[in-house]
Design a protein around this motif. Structure first.
Motif, PDB file in Angstrom:
ATOM      1  N   ALA A 209       0.692  -1.175  -0.219  1.00 17.46           N
ATOM      2  CA  ALA A 209       0.122  -0.004   0.549  1.00 17.46           C
ATOM      3  C   ALA A 209       1.100   1.389   0.318  1.00 17.46           C
ATOM      4  CB  ALA A 209      -0.860  -0.293   1.619  1.00 17.46           C
ATOM      5  N   ALA A 210       1.833   1.161   0.893  1.00 16.42           N
ATOM      6  CA  ALA A 210       3.197   2.534   0.582  1.00 16.42           C
ATOM      7  C   ALA A 210       3.870   2.464  -0.845  1.00 16.42           C
ATOM      8  CB  ALA A 210       4.252   1.849   2.357  1.00 16.42           C
ATOM      9  N   ALA A 211       3.973   1.788  -0.940  1.00 11.58           N
ATOM     10  CA  ALA A 211       3.774   2.118  -2.416  1.00 11.58           C
ATOM     11  C   ALA A 211       3.073   2.521  -3.705  1.00 11.58           C
ATOM     12  CB  ALA A 211       5.163   0.450  -3.421  1.00 11.58           C
ATOM     13  N   ARG A 212       2.521   1.593  -3.412  1.00 19.11           N
ATOM     14  CA  ARG A 212       1.127   1.954  -4.455  1.00 19.11           C
ATOM     15  C   ARG A 212       0.989   3.530  -3.993  1.00 19.11           C
ATOM     16  NH1 ARG A 212      -1.963  -1.847  -3.085  1.00 19.11           N
ATOM     17  NH2 ARG A 212      -3.089  -0.764  -1.688  1.00 19.11           N
ATOM     18  N   ALA A 213       1.221   4.010  -2.692  1.00 17.30           N
ATOM     19  CA  ALA A 213       0.522   4.934  -2.734  1.00 17.30           C
ATOM     20  C   ALA A 213       1.137   5.875  -3.590  1.00 17.30           C
ATOM     21  CB  ALA A 213       0.100   5.611  -1.182  1.00 17.30           C
ATOM     22  N   HIS A 214       2.782   5.973  -3.559  1.00 23.07           N
ATOM     23  CA  HIS A 214       3.869   6.378  -3.185  1.00 23.07           C
ATOM     24  C   HIS A 214       4.177   6.944  -4.482  1.00 23.07           C
ATOM     25  CE1 HIS A 214       7.527   8.219  -3.666  1.00 23.07           C
ATOM     26  NE2 HIS A 214       8.323   7.524  -4.318  1.00 23.07           N
ATOM     27  N   LEU A 215       2.995   5.724  -5.665  1.00 23.29           N
ATOM     28  CA  LEU A 215       2.933   6.064  -6.686  1.00 23.29           C
ATOM     29  C   LEU A 215       2.492   6.805  -7.391  1.00 23.29           C
ATOM     30  CD1 LEU A 215       3.608   4.870  -9.747  1.00 23.29           C
ATOM     31  CD2 LEU A 215       2.607   2.921  -9.254  1.00 23.29           C
ATOM     32  N   GLU A 216       1.207   6.057  -6.751  1.00 24.14           N
ATOM     33  CA  GLU A 216      -0.249   7.347  -7.410  1.00 24.14           C
ATOM     34  C   GLU A 216       0.180   8.413  -6.780  1.00 24.14           C
ATOM     35  OE1 GLU A 216      -3.141   5.733  -4.681  1.00 24.14           O
ATOM     36  OE2 GLU A 216      -3.413   3.548  -6.064  1.00 24.14           O
ATOM     37  N   ARG A 217       1.343   9.402  -6.051  1.00 21.36           N
ATOM     38  CA  ARG A 217       0.876  11.212  -6.154  1.00 21.36           C
ATOM     39  C   ARG A 217       2.232  10.842  -6.474  1.00 21.36           C
ATOM     40  NH1 ARG A 217       1.882   8.719  -0.443  1.00 21.36           N
ATOM     41  NH2 ARG A 217       4.571   8.770  -0.823  1.00 21.36           N
ATOM     42  N   GLN A 218       3.177  10.378  -7.240  1.00 20.03           N
ATOM     43  CA  GLN A 218       4.043  10.646  -7.896  1.00 20.03           C
ATOM     44  C   GLN A 218       3.397  11.007  -9.844  1.00 20.03           C
ATOM     45  OE1 GLN A 218       7.852   9.258  -6.665  1.00 20.03           O
ATOM     46  NE2 GLN A 218       7.892  11.324  -5.907  1.00 20.03           N
ATOM     47  N   VAL A 219       2.869  10.064 -10.186  1.00 22.00           N
ATOM     48  CA  VAL A 219       2.533   9.600 -11.904  1.00 22.00           C
ATOM     49  C   VAL A 219       0.504   9.808 -11.209  1.00 22.00           C
ATOM     50  CG1 VAL A 219       3.004   8.157 -13.443  1.00 22.00           C
ATOM     51  CG2 VAL A 219       4.589   8.322 -11.736  1.00 22.00           C
ATOM     52  N   ALA A 220       1.479  11.247 -12.301  1.00 23.62           N
ATOM     53  CA  ALA A 220      -0.889  11.077 -12.867  1.00 23.62           C
ATOM     54  C   ALA A 220      -1.273  10.442 -13.527  1.00 23.62           C
ATOM     55  CB  ALA A 220      -0.985  12.945 -12.823  1.00 23.62           C
ATOM     56  N   ASP A 221      -0.724  10.596 -14.730  1.00 26.99           N
ATOM     57  CA  ASP A 221      -1.262   9.792 -16.115  1.00 26.99           C
ATOM     58  C   ASP A 221      -1.730   8.191 -15.779  1.00 26.99           C
ATOM     59  OD1 ASP A 221      -1.275   8.924 -18.582  1.00 26.99           O
ATOM     60  OD2 ASP A 221       0.864   9.061 -18.985  1.00 26.99           O
ATOM     61  N   PRO A 222      -2.198   8.040 -16.220  1.00 23.76           N
ATOM     62  CA  PRO A 222      -2.680   6.386 -15.656  1.00 23.76           C
ATOM     63  C   PRO A 222      -2.243   5.156 -16.464  1.00 23.76           C
ATOM     64  CG  PRO A 222      -4.783   7.865 -16.788  1.00 23.76           C
ATOM     65  CD  PRO A 222      -3.594   8.395 -16.228  1.00 23.76           C
ATOM     66  N   GLU A 223      -2.153   5.801 -17.780  1.00 22.39           N
ATOM     67  CA  GLU A 223      -1.367   4.753 -18.057  1.00 22.39           C
ATOM     68  C   GLU A 223       0.822   4.862 -18.124  1.00 22.39           C
ATOM     69  OE1 GLU A 223      -0.419   4.172 -23.433  1.00 22.39           O
ATOM     70  OE2 GLU A 223      -1.005   5.938 -22.720  1.00 22.39           O
ATOM     71  N   LEU A 224       1.179   5.776 -17.756  1.00 26.04           N
ATOM     72  CA  LEU A 224       2.423   5.439 -17.724  1.00 26.04           C
ATOM     73  C   LEU A 224       2.502   4.400 -15.609  1.00 26.04           C
ATOM     74  CD1 LEU A 224       5.469   6.412 -17.360  1.00 26.04           C
ATOM     75  CD2 LEU A 224       4.992   8.240 -16.907  1.00 26.04           C
ATOM     76  N   ARG A 225       1.097   5.404 -15.123  1.00 25.49           N
ATOM     77  CA  ARG A 225       0.946   4.345 -13.724  1.00 25.49           C
ATOM     78  C   ARG A 225       0.824   3.240 -13.718  1.00 25.49           C
ATOM     79  NH1 ARG A 225      -3.723   6.905 -10.102  1.00 25.49           N
ATOM     80  NH2 ARG A 225      -2.642   8.741 -10.515  1.00 25.49           N
ATOM     81  N   ALA A 226       0.573   2.952 -14.730  1.00 26.54           N
ATOM     82  CA  ALA A 226       0.232   1.573 -15.044  1.00 26.54           C
ATOM     83  C   ALA A 226       1.507   0.460 -15.718  1.00 26.54           C
ATOM     84  CB  ALA A 226      -1.443   0.553 -15.901  1.00 26.54           C
ATOM     85  N   ALA A 227       1.425   1.469 -15.981  1.00 29.70           N
ATOM     86  CA  ALA A 227       3.143   0.962 -17.144  1.00 29.70           C
ATOM     87  C   ALA A 227       4.289   0.716 -15.867  1.00 29.70           C
ATOM     88  CB  ALA A 227       3.972   1.075 -17.882  1.00 29.70           C
ATOM     89  N   LEU A 228       3.641   2.135 -14.576  1.00 27.16           N
ATOM     90  CA  LEU A 228       5.073   1.507 -13.938  1.00 27.16           C
ATOM     91  C   LEU A 228       4.612   0.185 -12.352  1.00 27.16           C
ATOM     92  CD1 LEU A 228       5.631   5.434 -13.701  1.00 27.16           C
ATOM     93  CD2 LEU A 228       7.313   3.206 -13.876  1.00 27.16           C
ATOM     94  N   THR A 229       3.588  -0.790 -12.703  1.00 24.94           N
ATOM     95  CA  THR A 229       3.008  -1.066 -11.704  1.00 24.94           C
ATOM     96  C   THR A 229       3.418  -2.669 -11.451  1.00 24.94           C
ATOM     97  OG1 THR A 229       0.953  -0.055 -11.506  1.00 24.94           O
ATOM     98  CG2 THR A 229       1.452  -1.805 -10.819  1.00 24.94           C
ATOM     99  N   PRO A 230       4.791  -3.384 -10.707  1.00 27.17           N
ATOM    100  CA  PRO A 230       4.553  -3.662 -11.068  1.00 27.17           C
ATOM    101  C   PRO A 230       3.774  -5.241 -10.795  1.00 27.17           C
ATOM    102  CG  PRO A 230       6.149  -2.941  -9.164  1.00 27.17           C
ATOM    103  CD  PRO A 230       4.627  -2.035  -9.580  1.00 27.17           C
TER     104      PRO A 230
END
Length: 506
Positions: free
Chosen positions: A270-291
């Motif tokens: 959850a901490a890692a996911r929240a960090h990603l969501e705070r720093q990357v707004a673009d949903p497509e880029l965020r999806a590509a950066l999700t392990p």
């Protein structure tokens, strides 16, 4: 190439010492310093380079820094009250290691430019014979302190050798190549890449990052130590040990997630996911950066600047591996083509099959690499059956994904010193672990690691040997447990000295 007779004539005579140590990183210098501090002076440290420092000498890429807090990523017997930051930069760590070599009186013992080309156990003299670029050395005991990150790995990519621009590995950074205005490809998304990408993005005209798999990235709570804090560290002898202990036990709690404890694993994700969501707004880029694998399977990275760098207009994420290089073009596994001028390889190190294993041979001439055909193993993560008086510091099953490797190294050095004492107390008896003890230990580690994230579905990481799937790099338990299990020499696991019968009185 075989040396000529003239070359052999000019080689210096063999140099003998009781203990030979290979490497001048934390493992090698830690071993040498402890030997010196206890009054052992018959030791030689063999270093292939012209300076000490190991990883921190070689990795000079922009942004190089440690991801373990400074006061814990240092020797407990050499506290440094003047660390500038919570997470020290590479040059400061290198300076600390240089100071260690000088202040502990180790420089006269170090032979620079002594790259090891072979180490062989002599069954007649009961000594190790080590051949190097600057001569032959012999010793009763051999300690390898080469670590996991000493030999960089170059990928087998078609067109790599023929690329028409600069190509270099992150561990061999080419400071003569200007990046300003260049189109730069960064190959990889591991620990080095997350530090390099934000720095390169500041200079380059374009950056493309080739990501084979998305890493977990969590916040980096870095800050500078205040002058007041450093003054307290200098004046109060208990301040640094207390600070170290606070950091150690905070990090130690992170192992529960690697053990796949449901609550702790969910919190970490959850901490890692929240960090990603705070720093990357673009949903497509965020999806590509999700392990797409379990947290902890691969190294969890810490950065506050990596994600923001990927959101910049001139930086692109290529969510697939680099498949081929053509003149001026990097071709991705996805088929995408990217125009590039410079290629930076953040492709890791030779870990599962360390190069030194091919150089170390038992009395029959069989290499350590041949013994490890199905993966590295060592009793107490330190000694290997069939290789008397050999000690591996920072070798098999010593890596940590959650705490400081220096803690493990210090435990191993204490184990080695105990072994030397035991040998001396028993008439210089060889220290040779029994095959049965090594098998029991290997089985014990397999059981410890069975329920961890490293054996979770879809986990592919450098912690696992690709030939056997065995967990050979990481220590599958708490760091404190390593010291409890492997921090004291245990004679029952070793071949017992032969007792000479007392003479019979007529």
């Amino acid at each position: 190439m075989n040396p000529t007779s003239d070359t052999l004539t000019h080689l210096p005579p063999p140099e003998h010492a009781d203990v030979l140590v290979i490497g001048t990183g934390f493992a090698g210098l830690g071993t040498a310093a402890r030997l010196k501090r206890r009054g052992t002076h018959s030791f030689v440290v063999l270093e292939r380079a012209d300076d000490v420092g190991g990883t921190w000498r070689d990795n000079t890429y922009p942004g190089a820094a440690c991801d373990v807090p400074s006061h814990l990523y240092s020797f407990s017997f050499r506290p440094n009250p003047d660390w500038s930051r919570l997470f020290a930069r590479g040059p400061e760590i290198h300076r600390y290691l240089r100071d260690t070599a000088r202040d502990e009186g180790l420089l006269p013992h170090i032979r620079f430019g002594a790259e090891v080309t072979q180490a062989r156990w002599d069954t007649v003299t009961r000594h190790w014979v080590v051949t190097t670029a600057r001569g032959v050395f012999t010793g009763r005991f051999l300690v390898t302190g080469t670590g996991h990150l000493s030999d960089h790995s170059l990928p087998d990519i078609p067109g790599l050798a023929g690329f028409d621009g600069p190509v270099f590995h992150s561990a061999r950074w080419d400071h003569g190549t200007p990046l300003a205005g260049k189109r730069v490809a960064v190959v990889g998304s591991g620990a080095s890449a997350v530090q390099i990408v934000p720095e390169v993005a500041e200079a380059a005209a374009e950056v493309v990052v080739f990501q084979r798999s998305a890493p977990y990235v969590v916040p980096r709570p870095d800050r500078a130590y205040t002058d007041t804090e450093k003054r307290v560290f200098r004046r109060d002898p208990e301040a640094v040990p207390a600070h170290r202990a606070e950091i150690f036990w905070y990090l130690e709690a992170g192992y529960a997630a690697r053990r796949a404890a449901p609550h702790q694993l969910a919190e970490a994700k959850a901490a890692a996911r929240a960090h990603l969501e705070r720093q990357v707004a673009d949903p497509e880029l965020r999806a590509a950066l999700t392990p797409d694998y379990e947290l902890g399977c691969k190294r969890v990275l810490i950065s506050d600047t990596y994600y923001p760098a990927l959101t910049r207009d001139h930086v692109r994420l290529e969510p697939s591996a680099l498949a081929q290089l053509e003149p001026g073009t990097a071709v991705a596994a996805s088929g995408a083509r990217h125009a590039v001028d410079v290629v930076v390889l953040c492709t890791g190190f030779e870990t599962a099959e360390p190069p030194y294993a091919h150089l170390v041979h038992d009395g029959a001439g069989t290499s350590l690499a041949e013994h490890w055909a199905q993966g590295m193993e060592a009793y107490a993560s330190t000694t290997v059956a069939g290789f008397p008086n050999l000690f591996l510091v920072n070798g098999p099953n010593t890596g940590l994904g959650h705490n400081s490797i220096v803690h493990v190294i210090e435990a191993q050095v204490t184990y080695v010193l105990g072994a030397l004492d035991w040998s001396r107390a028993h008439g210089d008896h060889d220290v040779e672990v029994t095959p049965a003890a090594q098998r029991r230990y290997t089985g014990e580690l397999a059981r410890r690691g069975a329920d961890t994230v490293w054996h979770s579905r879809g986990c592919e990481s450098w912690y696992l040997d690709p030939r056997s799937g065995r967990l050979t790099l990481i220590w599958p338990d708490f760091a404190d447990e390593f010291r409890h299990r492997n921090g004291t020499f245990d004679p029952p696991a070793y071949r017992a000295p032969t007792l000479t019968p007392a003479p019979v009185t007529p």
